[in-house]
Scaffold this motif. Structure first.
Motif, PDB file in Angstrom:
ATOM      1  N   PRO A 271       8.206   2.491   0.430  1.00 18.81           N
ATOM      2  CA  PRO A 271       6.833   2.884   0.886  1.00 18.81           C
ATOM      3  C   PRO A 271       7.750   4.804   1.008  1.00 18.81           C
ATOM      4  CG  PRO A 271       7.574   1.587   1.979  1.00 18.81           C
ATOM      5  CD  PRO A 271       8.128   1.234   1.281  1.00 18.81           C
ATOM      6  N   ASP A 272       9.294   4.794   1.487  1.00 18.23           N
ATOM      7  CA  ASP A 272       9.462   6.154   2.873  1.00 18.23           C
ATOM      8  C   ASP A 272      10.008   6.666   1.504  1.00 18.23           C
ATOM      9  OD1 ASP A 272       9.231   4.725   5.060  1.00 18.23           O
ATOM     10  OD2 ASP A 272      11.223   3.584   5.200  1.00 18.23           O
TER      11      ASP A 272
ATOM     12  N   PHE B 299       2.253   6.872   0.568  1.00 19.02           N
ATOM     13  CA  PHE B 299       2.541   6.240   1.248  1.00 19.02           C
ATOM     14  C   PHE B 299       2.634   7.647   2.440  1.00 19.02           C
ATOM     15  CE2 PHE B 299       4.634   4.426   5.132  1.00 19.02           C
ATOM     16  CZ  PHE B 299       3.442   3.344   5.059  1.00 19.02           C
TER      17      PHE B 299
ATOM     18  N   ASN C 252      -0.739   7.576   5.715  1.00 20.38           N
ATOM     19  CA  ASN C 252      -0.369   7.781   6.849  1.00 20.38           C
ATOM     20  C   ASN C 252      -0.769   9.044   7.663  1.00 20.38           C
ATOM     21  OD1 ASN C 252       2.341   6.909   8.690  1.00 20.38           O
ATOM     22  ND2 ASN C 252       3.616   7.283   5.835  1.00 20.38           N
TER      23      ASN C 252
ATOM     24  N   SER D  35       0.418  -0.277   8.288  1.00 17.05           N
ATOM     25  CA  SER D  35       1.696  -1.609   8.002  1.00 17.05           C
ATOM     26  C   SER D  35       0.803  -2.419   6.548  1.00 17.05           C
ATOM     27  CB  SER D  35       1.594  -2.518   9.852  1.00 17.05           C
ATOM     28  OG  SER D  35       1.819  -1.293  10.987  1.00 17.05           O
TER      29      SER D  35
ATOM     30  N   ARG E 242       2.176  -0.928   3.596  1.00 16.80           N
ATOM     31  CA  ARG E 242       4.071  -0.896   3.893  1.00 16.80           C
ATOM     32  C   ARG E 242       3.968  -2.717   2.836  1.00 16.80           C
ATOM     33  NH1 ARG E 242       9.109   1.022   5.477  1.00 16.80           N
ATOM     34  NH2 ARG E 242       7.933   2.854   6.525  1.00 16.80           N
TER      35      ARG E 242
ATOM     36  N   CYS F 215       3.432  -2.941  -0.374  1.00 16.98           N
ATOM     37  CA  CYS F 215       4.230  -2.705  -1.437  1.00 16.98           C
ATOM     38  C   CYS F 215       6.149  -3.076  -1.651  1.00 16.98           C
ATOM     39  CB  CYS F 215       4.602  -0.861  -0.843  1.00 16.98           C
ATOM     40  SG  CYS F 215       5.551   0.085  -1.643  1.00 16.98           S
ATOM     41  N   THR F 216       6.743  -3.831   0.168  1.00 16.39           N
ATOM     42  CA  THR F 216       7.523  -3.949   0.471  1.00 16.39           C
ATOM     43  C   THR F 216       7.986  -5.261  -0.577  1.00 16.39           C
ATOM     44  OG1 THR F 216       7.232  -4.441   2.070  1.00 16.39           O
ATOM     45  CG2 THR F 216       8.972  -2.377   2.028  1.00 16.39           C
TER      46      THR F 216
END
Length: 332
Positions: A240-241, A246, A250, A258, A261, A264-265
């Motif tokens: 997501p970073d 994403f 935010n 949260s 994230r 996604c991960t």
């Protein structure tokens, strides 16, 4: 009661604004109204530094003012006005242009960035001198503070230099100084990346979501947005970073960050569902703005009245400042 400090903020008239404008400027302007005396400048003269085509400037001005007011700018307390309708801007610009050297202006880092791929010899006098016009814009209303990001502090330094030199050279009886030396009000302006993953959202790049876009337009645009190139389908683990969607979550959907994230991960959340979620959240966020915008679009006479009223208020202040300038310079 302590007198409110003065801030002048402005934009070039570019028509309907995008959500990057809202996050990067408008949201902050609305917040500042509570604590400062704000003037909001439509910088139509500044458009001439990059284009001589003025055919759409008025219509673009109206569209932009609609977005300003719909987003929460109160024209009663924060006058909105066109630079070109307050002729004192050009008079003070002319005087200030005598107080700074060409060499100093060529050191302006923003100009260097703009002309990196151009021949400096092709730059117009107006383009080279636009920080001087900005100084006139600010000091005409005796601005105390200039909200800027750290990269724009050099602009404020030029304004401070001009104000200081003028005050040293000219003053009113009793050695009264005319101009404040404005301070930069360092603001961490949020910057939303464009839908193509570019660092900046820009209409010229075609990577924007407009403040005025409805849910269908937002969804269609978000569908094509750049995401983690390694996450091709649901089940793939993403990062997501490096995903601009994403970044949008935010800002517009912080309560689910949260959860998103984690989804996604782990791969349990697919990009399409994530995109449709943020499209709905962006639409929800701007629904009050859309509702206000609809009212304003059906009452453009009000927008024109806002401009007339703002220009009268601005001109009253500008005339007083220029009267002092002429007196100090013994030109009146």
């Amino acid at each position: 009661m302590e007198k409110k400090k003065i801030i002048l903020s402005g934009m070039r008239p570019t028509g309907k604004l995008h959500i990057g404008h809202y996050v990067g400027a408008l949201e902050n302007w609305v917040h500042l109204q509570d604590s400062y005396k704000n003037y909001h400048l439509i910088a139509d003269y500044h458009t001439l530094t990059t284009s001589l085509d003025t055919s759409n400037v008025y219509d673009d001005t109206i569209d932009m003012v609609v977005d300003w007011i719909a987003s929460g700018i109160d024209p009663e307390s924060s006058p909105i006005f066109r630079q070109s309708q307050v002729k004192e801007h050009t008079e003070l610009f002319l005087i200030f242009s005598m107080l700074i050297t060409k060499a100093r202006l060529e050191k302006n880092p923003t100009l260097k960035d703009q002309v990196r791929d151009m021949n400096l010899q092709s730059i117009t006098y107006g383009h080279l001198g636009y920080p001087v016009l900005q100084a006139a814009d600010i000091l005409l209303y005796k601005g105390d503070l200039v909200p800027v990001g750290e990269d724009q502090v050099p602009h404020v330094e030029i304004t401070r230099q001009i104000a200081g030199f003028f005050n040293e050279k000219y003053s009113l009886p009793g050695d009264k100084k005319i101009f404040p030396i404005p301070e930069p009000k360092i603001t961490k302006f949020a910057r939303l990346p464009g839908l193509d993953g570019k660092a900046k959202m820009s209409k010229s790049l075609g990577n924007t979501i407009l403040i005025s876009d409805g849910i269908d337009e937002i969804k269609n645009k978000v569908k094509k947005a750049f995401t983690d190139p390694n996450k091709l389908r649901k089940g793939d683990k993403g990062n997501p970073d490096i995903c601009l969607i994403f970044t949008y979550h935010n800002k517009f959907n912080p309560s689910q960050v949260s959860e998103i994230r984690e989804g996604c991960t782990s791969g349990t959340l697919g990009c399409f569902d994530c995109k449709m979620n943020i499209a709905n959240k962006i639409n929800d966020f701007f629904t009050p703005v859309h509702n206000k915008r609809s009212e304003l679009e059906n009452n453009l006479d009000y927008i024109k009245d806002v401009l007339r009223d703002g220009e009268k208020k601005a001109k009253d202040v500008a005339e007083k400042t220029m009267s002092e300038v002429r007196e100090a310079m013994k030109l009146g």
